[in-house]
Design an enzyme around this catalytic site. Structure first.
Site, PDB file in Angstrom:
ATOM      1  N   GLY A  74      42.330  53.172  40.785  1.00 59.38           N
ATOM      2  CA  GLY A  74      42.032  51.879  41.387  1.00 59.38           C
ATOM      3  C   GLY A  74      40.774  51.291  40.777  1.00 59.38           C
ATOM      4  N   HIS A 114      34.407  48.750  48.249  1.00 59.19           N
ATOM      5  CA  HIS A 114      33.675  48.204  47.090  1.00 59.19           C
ATOM      6  C   HIS A 114      33.457  46.701  47.262  1.00 59.19           C
ATOM      7  CE1 HIS A 114      33.113  51.445  44.212  1.00 59.19           C
ATOM      8  NE2 HIS A 114      34.397  51.783  44.224  1.00 59.19           N
ATOM      9  N   HIS A 128      39.028  52.736  49.951  1.00 54.45           N
ATOM     10  CA  HIS A 128      37.945  52.933  48.974  1.00 54.45           C
ATOM     11  C   HIS A 128      37.656  51.626  48.214  1.00 54.45           C
ATOM     12  CE1 HIS A 128      35.981  55.507  45.671  1.00 54.45           C
ATOM     13  NE2 HIS A 128      36.177  54.355  45.058  1.00 54.45           N
ATOM     14  N   GLU A 129      38.727  50.935  47.794  1.00 54.31           N
ATOM     15  CA  GLU A 129      38.552  49.691  47.020  1.00 54.31           C
ATOM     16  C   GLU A 129      38.037  48.541  47.878  1.00 54.31           C
ATOM     17  OE1 GLU A 129      38.498  50.318  44.098  1.00 54.31           O
ATOM     18  OE2 GLU A 129      39.848  52.016  43.911  1.00 54.31           O
ATOM     19  N   GLN A 134      33.093  46.381  40.772  1.00 47.72           N
ATOM     20  CA  GLN A 134      32.718  47.419  39.794  1.00 47.72           C
ATOM     21  C   GLN A 134      32.561  46.888  38.382  1.00 47.72           C
ATOM     22  OE1 GLN A 134      36.030  50.089  41.335  1.00 47.72           O
ATOM     23  NE2 GLN A 134      34.544  51.620  40.672  1.00 47.72           N
ATOM     24  N   CYS A 177      34.844  58.349  42.077  1.00 51.62           N
ATOM     25  CA  CYS A 177      34.702  56.911  41.833  1.00 51.62           C
ATOM     26  C   CYS A 177      34.280  56.704  40.389  1.00 51.62           C
ATOM     27  CB  CYS A 177      33.654  56.332  42.783  1.00 51.62           C
ATOM     28  SG  CYS A 177      33.413  54.556  42.587  1.00 51.62           S
ATOM     29  N   LEU A 178      34.887  55.719  39.741  1.00 51.84           N
ATOM     30  CA  LEU A 178      34.543  55.429  38.339  1.00 51.84           C
ATOM     31  C   LEU A 178      33.088  54.968  38.222  1.00 51.84           C
ATOM     32  CD1 LEU A 178      37.828  53.593  37.290  1.00 51.84           C
ATOM     33  CD2 LEU A 178      37.113  55.901  36.613  1.00 51.84           C
TER      34      LEU A 178
HETATM   35  O1  GNR Z   1      40.073  56.900  40.096  1.00 59.91           O
HETATM   36  C1  GNR Z   1      39.742  57.028  41.281  1.00 59.91           C
HETATM   37  N1  GNR Z   1      40.142  58.120  41.979  1.00 59.91           N
HETATM   38  C2  GNR Z   1      39.992  58.255  43.342  1.00 59.91           C
HETATM   39  C3  GNR Z   1      40.197  59.516  43.892  1.00 59.91           C
HETATM   40  C4  GNR Z   1      40.079  59.715  45.243  1.00 59.91           C
HETATM   41  C5  GNR Z   1      39.772  58.667  46.070  1.00 59.91           C
HETATM   42  C6  GNR Z   1      39.538  57.406  45.534  1.00 59.91           C
HETATM   43  C7  GNR Z   1      39.658  57.202  44.182  1.00 59.91           C
HETATM   44  S1  GNR Z   1      39.421  55.615  43.536  1.00 59.91           S
HETATM   45  C8  GNR Z   1      38.870  56.019  41.911  1.00 59.91           C
HETATM   46  C9  GNR Z   1      38.692  54.771  41.064  1.00 59.91           C
HETATM   47  C10 GNR Z   1      37.570  53.950  41.653  1.00 59.91           C
HETATM   48  O2  GNR Z   1      36.413  54.233  41.563  1.00 59.91           O
HETATM   49  N2  GNR Z   1      37.910  52.891  42.322  1.00 59.91           N
HETATM   50  O3  GNR Z   1      36.971  52.147  42.909  1.00 59.91           O
HETATM   51 NI    NI Z   2      35.321  53.488  43.336  1.00 65.94          NI
END
Ligand code: GNR
Ligand code: NI
Length: 167
Positions: free
Chosen positions: A46, A137, A133-134, A51, A91-92
């Site tokens: 995601g 952000h 999670h997104e 980001q 998270c990236l």
């Molecule tokens: O790539 C991603 N893997 C992930 C793994 C577990 C819970 C959430 C994520 S999202 C993350 C990509 C990201 O940072 N999205 O904002």
């Molecule tokens: Ni993230």
């Protein structure tokens, strides 16, 4: 298309709240394409516009094994949620850090697609985790903020040190 630069925690810009997209147009669709390319290249499941330092409510997600089921959420809103589940998250914007986070197990999200049409989706499992999670952000929240202050301090120190070492 283009690969966009992903902001790295701790960066103040990750805490900005994203504004609603007023009109879904070619500019929005170009952002969606570039975000998808950036997410697939990373690779990640995601990506939120926050980001890539664009403070508009746009999210791309693909949790499929084959990486061919892109989901686009513009102006997403969670209209219902239930249950609770813990999942290990990464998270990236926080590379190399994986921690357990407790979230709703099931969510109903209302959003616009890349054509500007509204849709509602019920999600559970890993997709529900990613959506939450997104959307966090977009509200300026990074998953590490669910952890203890001690862990957050350690993560910040670790990432700052790593940033210094790679300069
Ligand atoms: O790539 C991603 N893997 C992930 C793994 C577990 C819970 C959430 C994520 S999202 C993350 C990509 C990201 O940072 N999205 O904002
Ligand atoms: Ni993230």
């Amino acid at each position: 298309m283009a690969i966009l630069k992903i902001l790295q925690y701790p960066d103040e810009r990750l805490h900005k709240a994203a504004k609603k997209v007023e009109r879904v147009n070619e500019v929005t669709r170009k952002l969606v394409r570039n975000m998808a390319e950036t997410m697939y290249a990373a690779p990640g499941v995601g990506l939120a516009a926050t980001q890539v330092d664009v403070h508009e409510q746009v999210i791309v997600i693909d949790v499929s094994e084959a990486r061919n089921q892109l989901k686009v959420f513009i102006n997403p809103e969670i209209i219902a949620s239930s249950g609770a589940e813990e999942c290990e998250e990464g998270c990236l914007s926080v590379p190399g850090i994986y921690e357990m986070v407790r979230r709703a197990a099931k969510v109903t999200v209302c959003a616009l697609n890349e054509k500007g049409d509204s849709f509602t989706l019920e999600a559970e499992g890993f997709l529900a985790v990613c959506i939450q999670h997104e959307i966090d952000h977009l509200h300026g929240k990074v998953f590490v903020e669910y952890l203890s202050q001690l862990k957050q301090t350690r993560i910040r120190a670790k990432l700052k040190k790593r940033l210094r070492e790679t300069m």
